[in-house]
Design an enzyme around this catalytic site. Structure first.
Site, PDB file in Angstrom:
ATOM      1  CD  GLU A  82       7.150   1.921  -1.271  1.00  0.00           C
ATOM      2  OE1 GLU A  82       7.057   0.705  -1.532  1.00  0.00           O
ATOM      3  OE2 GLU A  82       7.413   2.359  -0.138  1.00  0.00           O
ATOM      4  CB  CYS A 144       1.440   5.938   0.639  1.00  0.00           C
ATOM      5  SG  CYS A 144       1.887   7.424   1.550  1.00  0.00           S
ATOM      6  CG  HIS A 163       6.984   6.038   1.277  1.00  0.00           C
ATOM      7  ND1 HIS A 163       6.493   4.794   0.921  1.00  0.00           N
ATOM      8  CD2 HIS A 163       5.940   6.702   1.855  1.00  0.00           C
ATOM      9  CE1 HIS A 163       5.214   4.717   1.276  1.00  0.00           C
ATOM     10  NE2 HIS A 163       4.852   5.860   1.844  1.00  0.00           N
TER      11      HIS A 163
END
Length: 196
Positions: A82, A144, A163
């Protein structure tokens, strides 16, 4: 001796064993070499508590890098890097039935914060056997993403979010721990290059 901090998440919904925490525990067994002091913590799937813990990490420990690992329930055998955290849009309720005030992380914070780690460069330089890695600019507007944004905010971008898929026969905790080790060593190398 540089401190790096890692967090995984606790159980939620149907996941009694959160693969993110299992992977982080496995990583901590493996270590990252002798000049990296590695500390780990399990975060609850609760906005306010996760935020308090993350603030505490940055204010008290001031690590070189904090890496948060989360479970992507939709991902099958995918590891997702991410790039950024988003501030708004947190409507979904957490494990305690709450969502943040104003549906955002930091009331006057920027819309999104980018990690100082260039995930694209990382992605180009890493190949893992038995699993695909993809890039993402949307961490999902749940705990998250919320944790990531908070960490980027307090850590001036020195945070990363990965993730991982749920545990399965092919994706074991050992497998994920090893994958994390490879990815994070590359991240730390990038941090070192940025400092020079």
């Amino acid at each position: 001796n540089h401190l790096s901090f890692f967090s995984g998440f606790g159980p939620f919904r149907q996941y009694l064993f959160n693969s993110s925490w299992e992977a982080v525990k496995e990583l901590s067994k493996r270590g990252l070499g002798e000049n990296i002091n590695l500390q780990i913590m399990q975060l609850p799937v609760v906005y306010q508590k996760a935020k308090e813990q993350v603030c505490k990490i940055w204010t008290t420990l001031q690590p070189l890098l904090t890496v948060h690992v989360g479970l992507a329930s939709s991902a099958t055998a995918l590891i997702v890097l991410e790039q950024c955290g988003k501030n708004k849009g947190y409507q979904e309720r957490d494990a305690c039935g709450f969502h943040p005030e104003g549906a955002c992380c930091v009331l006057d914070g920027p819309e999104k914060i980018e990690s100082t780690i260039n995930m694209k460069t990382l992605w180009k330089n890493i190949s893992l056997e038995g699993i695909d890695i993809i890039l993402s600019r949307d961490a999902g507007r749940y705990i998250c993403d919320y944790t990531y944004y908070t960490s980027l905010y307090y850590g001036n971008g020195r945070a990363a979010f990965i993730h991982v898929p749920p545990l399965s026969k092919s994706v074991t905790a050992e497998f994920l721990g090893k994958a994390l080790q490879t990815i994070i060593l590359a991240m730390l190398q990038q941090c070192g290059e940025q400092r020079e």
